[in-house]
Design a protein around this motif. Structure first.
Motif, mmCIF file in Angstrom:
data_model
loop_
_atom_site.group_PDB
_atom_site.id
_atom_site.type_symbol
_atom_site.label_atom_id
_atom_site.label_comp_id
_atom_site.label_asym_id
_atom_site.label_seq_id
_atom_site.Cartn_x
_atom_site.Cartn_y
_atom_site.Cartn_z
ATOM 1 N N MET A 2 -1.792 -26.054 51.424
ATOM 2 C CA MET A 2 -3.072 -26.295 52.045
ATOM 3 C C MET A 2 -4.176 -26.101 51.009
ATOM 4 O O MET A 2 -4.121 -25.192 50.193
ATOM 5 C CB MET A 2 -3.264 -25.334 53.208
ATOM 6 C CG MET A 2 -4.454 -25.653 54.038
ATOM 7 S SD MET A 2 -4.434 -24.779 55.599
ATOM 8 C CE MET A 2 -5.445 -23.400 55.168
ATOM 9 N N ARG A 3 -5.176 -26.945 51.070
ATOM 10 C CA ARG A 3 -6.278 -26.891 50.114
ATOM 11 C C ARG A 3 -7.246 -25.783 50.502
ATOM 12 O O ARG A 3 -7.622 -25.664 51.670
ATOM 13 C CB ARG A 3 -6.988 -28.238 50.110
ATOM 14 C CG ARG A 3 -8.151 -28.293 49.185
ATOM 15 C CD ARG A 3 -8.719 -29.704 49.174
ATOM 16 N NE ARG A 3 -9.995 -29.656 48.508
ATOM 17 C CZ ARG A 3 -11.153 -29.820 49.124
ATOM 18 N NH1 ARG A 3 -11.182 -30.073 50.398
ATOM 19 N NH2 ARG A 3 -12.268 -29.757 48.452
ATOM 20 N N THR A 4 -7.667 -25.000 49.518
ATOM 21 C CA THR A 4 -8.667 -23.971 49.787
ATOM 22 C C THR A 4 -10.024 -24.506 49.371
ATOM 23 O O THR A 4 -10.151 -25.296 48.437
ATOM 24 C CB THR A 4 -8.355 -22.678 49.007
ATOM 25 O OG1 THR A 4 -8.293 -22.972 47.618
ATOM 26 C CG2 THR A 4 -7.059 -22.074 49.490
ATOM 27 N N ILE A 5 -11.044 -24.082 50.063
ATOM 28 C CA ILE A 5 -12.399 -24.551 49.782
ATOM 29 C C ILE A 5 -13.301 -23.322 49.667
ATOM 30 O O ILE A 5 -13.140 -22.349 50.402
ATOM 31 C CB ILE A 5 -12.876 -25.519 50.883
ATOM 32 C CG1 ILE A 5 -14.203 -26.146 50.523
ATOM 33 C CG2 ILE A 5 -12.951 -24.854 52.220
ATOM 34 C CD1 ILE A 5 -14.591 -27.294 51.416
ATOM 35 N N ARG A 6 -14.219 -23.378 48.748
ATOM 36 C CA ARG A 6 -15.139 -22.262 48.569
ATOM 37 C C ARG A 6 -16.263 -22.349 49.613
ATOM 38 O O ARG A 6 -16.575 -23.426 50.105
ATOM 39 C CB ARG A 6 -15.736 -22.311 47.171
ATOM 40 C CG ARG A 6 -14.741 -21.852 46.112
ATOM 41 C CD ARG A 6 -15.358 -21.844 44.774
ATOM 42 N NE ARG A 6 -15.378 -23.239 44.317
ATOM 43 C CZ ARG A 6 -15.920 -23.667 43.202
ATOM 44 N NH1 ARG A 6 -16.526 -22.837 42.417
ATOM 45 N NH2 ARG A 6 -15.861 -24.919 42.868
#
Length: 62
Positions: free
Chosen positions: A1-5
């Motif tokens: 899963m992509r993490t986003i700031r």
């Protein structure tokens, strides 16, 4: 899963979903609909298909 700031998340544009505008129904169209329903009910009552049970209660004999 992509993490986003968090900074990226806050900078994204918001989407506003609004309902599409609809034209109001013309008065003549509403009157025709009401007249059709009354004629249909009158016919069904004459044929004995629509039977009144009370003040606001009806039954269909099919």
């Amino acid at each position: 899963m992509r993490t986003i700031r968090l900074e990226e998340w806050e900078d994204r544009p918001e989407k506003h979903s609004r309902a599409p505008r609809q034209r109001p129904t013309p008065r003549w169209k509403m009157e025709d609909s009401i007249e059709y329903i009354k004629m249909r009910d009158r016919y069904l009552q004459e044929q004995g298909i629509l039977v009144r049970l009370g003040k606001r209660h009806w039954r269909l004999r099919v």
